[in-house]
Structures are given as structure tokens and as C-alpha cells.
Design a protein around this motif. Structure first.
Motif, short mmCIF file in Angstrom:
data_model
loop_
_atom_site.label_atom_id
_atom_site.label_comp_id
_atom_site.label_asym_id
_atom_site.label_seq_id
_atom_site.Cartn_x
_atom_site.Cartn_y
_atom_site.Cartn_z
N LEU A 172 18.80 13.25 -1.53
CA LEU A 172 17.97 13.12 -0.35
C LEU A 172 17.18 11.56 -0.52
CD1 LEU A 172 15.98 16.62 -0.42
CD2 LEU A 172 17.88 15.78 1.22
N TYR A 173 17.00 10.87 0.74
CA TYR A 173 16.21 9.83 0.97
C TYR A 173 14.93 10.43 1.29
CZ TYR A 173 14.25 5.50 2.89
OH TYR A 173 13.35 4.57 3.38
N VAL A 174 13.71 10.14 0.36
CA VAL A 174 12.26 10.69 0.67
C VAL A 174 11.43 9.42 0.72
CG1 VAL A 174 13.01 12.89 -0.18
CG2 VAL A 174 11.80 11.43 -1.44
N GLY A 175 10.29 9.67 1.47
CA GLY A 175 9.22 8.86 1.37
C GLY A 175 8.17 9.29 2.19
N PHE A 176 6.90 8.53 1.79
CA PHE A 176 5.75 8.63 2.53
C PHE A 176 4.93 7.42 2.67
CE2 PHE A 176 4.36 8.94 -1.85
CZ PHE A 176 3.15 8.12 -1.96
N VAL A 177 4.07 7.37 3.70
CA VAL A 177 3.39 6.05 4.28
C VAL A 177 1.89 6.26 4.00
CG1 VAL A 177 2.80 4.34 5.80
CG2 VAL A 177 5.10 5.70 6.02
N THR A 178 1.38 5.53 3.39
CA THR A 178 -0.41 5.51 2.91
C THR A 178 -0.97 5.17 4.34
OG1 THR A 178 -0.66 3.22 2.44
CG2 THR A 178 0.14 4.66 0.71
N SER A 179 -2.38 5.62 4.09
CA SER A 179 -3.28 5.41 5.41
C SER A 179 -3.49 4.05 5.70
CB SER A 179 -4.46 6.32 5.11
OG SER A 179 -5.17 5.85 3.97
N ASN A 180 -4.62 3.67 6.76
CA ASN A 180 -4.68 2.66 7.24
C ASN A 180 -5.83 1.90 5.92
OD1 ASN A 180 -3.84 3.36 9.50
ND2 ASN A 180 -5.69 3.27 10.71
N PRO A 181 -5.57 0.63 5.97
CA PRO A 181 -4.86 -0.48 6.69
C PRO A 181 -3.44 -0.84 6.03
CG PRO A 181 -6.50 -1.44 5.29
CD PRO A 181 -6.82 -0.05 5.03
N ASP A 182 -2.96 -0.32 4.86
CA ASP A 182 -2.20 -0.89 4.15
C ASP A 182 -0.97 -0.49 4.75
OD1 ASP A 182 -3.78 -2.08 2.56
OD2 ASP A 182 -4.01 -0.59 0.92
N HIS A 183 -0.50 0.90 4.96
CA HIS A 183 0.64 1.58 5.47
C HIS A 183 1.85 1.05 4.55
CE1 HIS A 183 -1.34 0.54 9.58
NE2 HIS A 183 -1.66 1.89 9.23
N ARG A 184 1.37 1.42 3.27
CA ARG A 184 2.48 1.16 2.13
C ARG A 184 3.61 2.27 2.18
NH1 ARG A 184 0.32 0.33 -3.39
NH2 ARG A 184 2.75 -0.29 -3.87
#
Length: 226
Positions: free
Chosen positions: A129-141
Motif C-alpha cells: 500500500l501507498y499511504v499518506g496524510f496531509v498536515t493542517s494549514n498553512p503547511d500542508h505537508r
């Protein structure tokens, strides 16, 4: 002297009041609170009514069938099977639940979504599986990783995340949640399949699309894999 004593007294009262406001129970105050829908036979606690402890049995704490593969022949190529408080009544007030996720070969997707009430710990039982998450504003890492059998990945509470099967065979993962009812918000479904529909001008400006594209997306059938 009296002024100093009065000041000390006020400080003590404020400290005590602050401690009362910030104090809370760290967890359940009983061994268990098996959920029950009959309001006449239970006591309301933390979202559910509690069954009379004398009527509780081992069946209230168990669930069978999570070993059975699920059908992934749908537009997303995935199927989520939850084991939350609605299916295991004994989970009530315990702050955890479980889910099985099946992915079709070559691109089965658990689409971008979030859990408003829980962090998630994902364990890959089979597949890649290719998995991931995005951080909140303002970085969107964006944090991503390719997981193989036996690997584990954590998705922090409330953040948008996803899983994609990048292998040529079916994949299976199990997710544990820090809530008896973590909830799920599938991003595309929530925005383009809202009822009633969101004003297209809002979505067009937010996604930098033209109104026709937004209208087209709102007319599509948005599939839920749970």
C-alpha cells in the motif's frame, strides 16, 4: 496585614476554581458500559445507554467474521468493514474500535478522508500500500510511505489521509481507532455529494474550477466504501 490576607484568600479561591474547571475523569468510572438502545433499561453515558451489568454476557464483547474477504468490485476498488460500538456493544466508553479494509489489485483506493474523533493505526496484513496524510494549514505537508506486509503506519486525528494498493494482488489492512465511533468524512463525497448541494460558485472558487465542471461533478454518483 488584612489586605495581604485577603489577597492570599482570593488567590487560593481562584486556584481552587481553576482546578475544578480543568479537572475531568481520565476514563470510565466502571468496568464497562455495554451499549443498549432501550432507554427504559439503561443509563445514558457518553453517547449510549448502559445495559444492566447483570444482563451482560461475553457476546457483548465479541464479533466474528473479520477474517472473511470483502467484495471490492466497486468504483473505488475497496471495502471498509468497521467493528465499532454499533456492532460490539461492549466498546461503549472504552475509546477504541477496529476496521478491516480490503483493496482490489492494481489501484484499489481508500480515498482521501478524515476521522474527526480518532487517530488511526494501520497494520498491513497482505499486499503493498501507498499511504499518506496531509498536515493542517498553512503547511500542508504530505507524509507518505509504501507499506508491505507486517508494516504499520499512524494517521493523526482529524487529518486527511488515504491508502492506495500499488501491488498486483489484493491487499488487506486492519485499522485500530482511538474512539468507539471515529466517524469518517470522505472529502470528495462531502463536497460534491452534499445534500442539498453546495452552491457551485463556492466549489468553483475553492477548487479553481469553472462552474460547468463543478456541476458535472455534483451530478456524479459518489460511492461510499463503508
Amino acid at each position: 496585614m488584612k489586605g495581604a490576607q485577603f489577597l492570599v484568600c482570593i488567590v487560593a479561591i481562584l486556584a481552587f476554581a481553576t482546578s475544578l474547571v480543568s479537572s475531568s475523569d481520565p476514563g470510565p468510572l466502571q468496568d464497562f458500559c455495554v451499549a443498549i438502545n432501550d432507554t427504559e433499561l439503561g443509563v445514558f453515558v457518553n453517547g449510549k445507554f448502559c445495559k444492566d451489568p447483570q444482563l451482560v454476557s461475553a457476546d457483548d464483547f465479541s464479533l466474528s467474521g473479520l477474517q472473511i474477504p470483502r467484495n471490492t468490485q466497486n468504483p473505488l476498488g475497496s471495502k471498509v468493514t468497521l467493528a465499532n460500538v454499533d456492532l460490539i456493544a461492549g466498546l461503549n466508553t472504552l475509546g477504541l474500535s477496529l476496521g478491516r479494509i480490503d483493496y482490489a489489485p492494481n489501484g484499489g483506493l481508500n480515498p482521501p478522508h478524515s476521522h474527526p474523533r480518532a487517530s488511526e493505526l494501520l497494520f498491513v496484513q497482505e499486499g503493498t500500500l501507498y499511504v499518506g496524510f496531509v498536515t493542517s494549514n498553512p503547511d500542508h505537508r504530505l507524509f507518505t510511505k509504501v507499506l508491505n506486509k507486517g508494516d504499520v503506519f499512524v494517521f493523526p486525528v482529524g487529518l486527511i489521509h488515504f491508502q492506495l494498493n500499488v501491488g498486483h494482488t489484493s491487499a488487506v489492512a486492519f485499522a485500530s481507532f482511538s474512539s468507539q465511533n471515529p466517524g469518517v468524512i470522505t472529502i470528495a463525497n462531502a463536497l460534491f455529494d452534499a445534500n442539498p448541494s453546495i452552491n457551485p460558485d463556492v466549489l468553483a472558487k475553492a477548487f479553481q474550477l469553472d462552474d460547468k465542471m463543478v456541476t458535472y461533478l455534483q451530478k456524479q454518483v459518489w460511492y461510499e466504501n463503508t
